[in-house]
Design an enzyme around this catalytic site. Structure first.
Site, PDB file in Angstrom:
ATOM      1  N   GLY A  12       0.720  -1.241  -0.053  1.00  0.00           N
ATOM      2  CA  GLY A  12       0.105  -0.064  -0.083  1.00  0.00           C
ATOM      3  C   GLY A  12       1.013   1.415   0.005  1.00  0.00           C
ATOM      4  N   GLY A  14       0.270   4.777   1.405  1.00  0.00           N
ATOM      5  CA  GLY A  14      -0.696   5.778   1.960  1.00  0.00           C
ATOM      6  C   GLY A  14      -0.322   7.341   1.974  1.00  0.00           C
ATOM      7  N   GLY A  17       3.134   7.184   3.898  1.00  0.00           N
ATOM      8  CA  GLY A  17       4.322   6.533   3.733  1.00  0.00           C
ATOM      9  C   GLY A  17       3.879   5.342   3.058  1.00  0.00           C
ATOM     10  N   VAL A  18       4.872   4.265   2.769  1.00  0.00           N
ATOM     11  CA  VAL A  18       4.810   3.230   2.185  1.00  0.00           C
ATOM     12  C   VAL A  18       4.155   1.817   3.363  1.00  0.00           C
ATOM     13  CG1 VAL A  18       5.755   1.583   0.382  1.00  0.00           C
ATOM     14  CG2 VAL A  18       6.628   3.883   0.787  1.00  0.00           C
ATOM     15  N   VAL A  19       3.630   0.875   2.616  1.00  0.00           N
ATOM     16  CA  VAL A  19       3.182  -0.106   3.462  1.00  0.00           C
ATOM     17  C   VAL A  19       3.695  -1.175   2.947  1.00  0.00           C
ATOM     18  CG1 VAL A  19       1.389  -1.263   4.765  1.00  0.00           C
ATOM     19  CG2 VAL A  19       1.113   1.043   4.167  1.00  0.00           C
ATOM     20  N   LYS A  34       4.242  -0.211   8.426  1.00  0.00           N
ATOM     21  CA  LYS A  34       4.286   1.298   7.734  1.00  0.00           C
ATOM     22  C   LYS A  34       5.323   2.009   8.124  1.00  0.00           C
ATOM     23  CE  LYS A  34       0.216   4.578   7.881  1.00  0.00           C
ATOM     24  NZ  LYS A  34      -1.104   4.294   8.553  1.00  0.00           N
ATOM     25  N   ASP A 127     -12.503   8.951   9.780  1.00  0.00           N
ATOM     26  CA  ASP A 127     -12.115   8.661   8.421  1.00  0.00           C
ATOM     27  C   ASP A 127     -12.758   7.092   7.815  1.00  0.00           C
ATOM     28  OD1 ASP A 127     -11.026   9.162   5.809  1.00  0.00           O
ATOM     29  OD2 ASP A 127      -9.196   8.616   6.091  1.00  0.00           O
TER      30      ASP A 127
END
Lengths: 309, 252
Positions: A12, A14, A17-19, A34, A127
């Site tokens: 992912g 986000g 940052g990157v997951v 994450k 959210d």
């Protein structure tokens, strides 16, 4: 380098940052890692990261994603979560997967259980949307991404600082009070979003959509009718009510919207989508609603139709 | 939900600064200095009382993980304000924190008051120290950053004990002052609240009439109250209006 977690593929990307999918070499567990950049010299540690860590450490529930570890590495903060194979957005979009009424009931029950736990701890998620609802390999749904969450008790509510804009919750799932500029709101915004997700599970597409706040509001009013001072006391004093003028719409009958839905389902749905936030059903009351007790019973999570391959 | 961090006796007795050769008295003084600095910066920045208290709590906690000789108290004071303002959703920009700090320093040293140039080397240095300090604090805490304050307990207790306005206000002030000490990391919030009420009632000589052993209702023992009171006495024996800075860390 932190040697404990061996990075596998990227799962992912986000906003912060990157997951990565990763393997915990101590436990042999598969986890989600994450990476959050510490940000520029002026801002220090990202406030969303602080919120996420603070809230996830407070919450402990099967329907809330578990925080396993947090550590620093060079210029980044790494947050380790339990790994979940899918998210609800992918599941809804996957046309191969069919939902039975029992499956939908099961998903909504898990969603509301997780939400109820947050609300019991005075946390507004802020959210809620399908891509933030993860599903693990046992079919358990988990709330994730608390980077926008907020303590309801927080007295800074009243302040008009930049945190408390109405710019929370992805547009389509945003409650009408937020769209109309309300800066004081409560758990109701999560319930509204949950209702939107409910509808999306039934229709397999969003019922409320639009590219701008105005479009989304119009979309809401086309379905639920244009609110007025009677069904929403205080409506006329909301910041944007006077600036905007809306066509007078009559609500669509819910049976037209969801022709196959049972009466108890429609009753719960309508209570989640009340215009007046204080009339909107709470997560706890929603879970006690006859819909969850009546036949058909919710599907057991491990029997949900996601992992047939 | 147990969020309040209470340190073990072992940790409390052997502080890193102690092991580094700092006397108990000097450590006590420098902790008061840092906590007062935080209060002053917080007041200039119009931070609510609970954010100032959060900053003071994480400041006190930090010096159970590191010696005051190793990491400059002024930097950690500013980093505490910076981090606490995020934890409590009352964020403040680093430039404002630095300017408030500089202002306090200039007042203390009777210098002419002028803001710092945000393009100067001095500014850049302080700013990067604070950002590093913030990260380092999070790391030392293992990212456990929940803080529970006794304020709401204190108001509740005063209400149910039918305390006078004066007693309640005095107890509230004592509670604010208690953050100048390590009370906030030694005792649970309920005990701190009861102790501040007890101390206040002795201070202004107002009896709590409803119940002689009222504190038992709130799960507090007299031993605990006396422990907290002792810390408060030690605090009020010092000059807390304008505490003196003690230079420990090596000048860079």
């Amino acid at each position: 380098m932190n040697l404990r977690y061996k990075k596998l593929e990227v799962i992912g990307q986000g906003a912060f940052g990157v997951v990565h999918k990763a393997k915990d070499t101590e436990t042999n567990e598969i986890v989600a890692l994450k990476k959050i950049r510490i940000g520029n010299a002026e801002d220090g540690v990202n406030i969303s990261a602080i919120r996420e860590i603070k809230f996830l450490k407070e919450l402990n529930h099967p329907n809330v994603v578990k925080l396993l570890n947090v550590f620093h590495h060079s210029q980044n903060i790494n947050i380790v979560y339990e790994h979940c194979k899918k998210d609800l957005e992918k599941v809804i979009k996957d046309r191969e997967i069919m939902f039975s009424p029992s499956d939908i009931k099961s998903l909504m029950q898990m969603l509301l259980e997780g939400l109820n736990h947050c609300h019991q701890n005075w946390i507004i998620h802020r959210d809620m949307k399908p891509s933030n609802l993860l599903i693990n390999s046992k079919g358990i749904l988990k709330l994730a991404d608390f980077g926008l969450s907020r303590n309801y008790a927080s007295p800074s509510h009243i302040n008009t600082n930049y945190q408390y804009t109405n710019q929370v919750v992805t547009l389509w799932y945003r409650a009408p009070e937020l769209l109309l500029g309300c800066k004081k709101y409560g758990f109701g915004v999560d319930i509204w979003a949950a209702g939107c997700i409910f509808a999306e599970l039934l229709r397999r597409q969003a019922i409320i959509f639009g590219d701008t706040e105005i479009e989304v509001l119009s979309s809401i009013f086309e379905i639920f009718g244009t609110p007025n001072q009677t069904n929403w006391p205080g409506f006329s004093s909301l910041p944007l009510t006077n600036i905007l003028t809306f066509q007078e719409n009559q609500p669509i009958a819910l049976t037209d919207l969801f022709p196959a839905a049972s009466n108890d389902l429609l009753d719960l749905f309508s209570k989640m989508m009340k215009f007046n936030p204080s009339e909107r059903i709470s997560a706890q009351k929603a879970l006690e609603h006859p819909y969850f007790k009546n036949e058909p019973k919710p599907t057991l999570p491990e029997l949900l139709p996601f992992f047939k391959n | 939900m147990e969020n309040h961090i209470i340190l073990s006796t072992e940790k409390l007795l052997n502080t890193p600064s102690n092991k580094d050769g700092v006397s108990d008295e000097d450590e006590r003084k420098i902790r008061v200095y840092g906590a007062i600095l935080i209060r002053k910066i917080g007041l200039i920045l119009k931070l609510p009382h609970y954010t100032i208290a959060t900053a003071q709590t994480i400041f006190q906690r930090f010096y159970y993980t590191k010696s005051i000789k190793r990491i400059e108290v002024k930097v950690i004071s500013m980093a505490s304000v910076f981090l606490a303002s995020k934890i409590d959703e009352t964020p403040r920009r680093i430039v404002h924190i630095i300017n408030s700090f500089i202002h306090v320093q200039q007042l203390e040293e009777n210098q002419q008051i002028h803001p710092i140039d945000p393009y100067s080397q001095e500014y850049t240095d302080i700013s990067s120290e604070i950002v590093k300090g913030e990260s380092y604090m999070l790391h030392q805490f293992g990212f456990v950053i929940q803080v529970e304050h006794p304020f709401k307990f204190l108001l509740n207790y005063c209400n149910s004990l039918e305390c006078s306005q004066e007693l309640t206000q005095t107890a509230w002030n004592i509670l604010n002052d208690s953050y100048l000490t390590t009370i906030c990391v030694q005792f649970p919030p309920e005990v701190i609240a009861s102790s501040c009420i007890y101390f206040a009632s002795r201070l202004i000589d107002e009896e709590i009439v409803r119940n002689v052993e009222w504190y038992k209702l709130f799960g507090t023992t007299m031993d605990e109250i006396l422990d907290v009171s002792l810390e408060l006495m030690l605090l009020y024996l010092q000059n807390i209006e304008s505490p003196k800075y003690i230079q420990f860390s090596d000048e860079k």
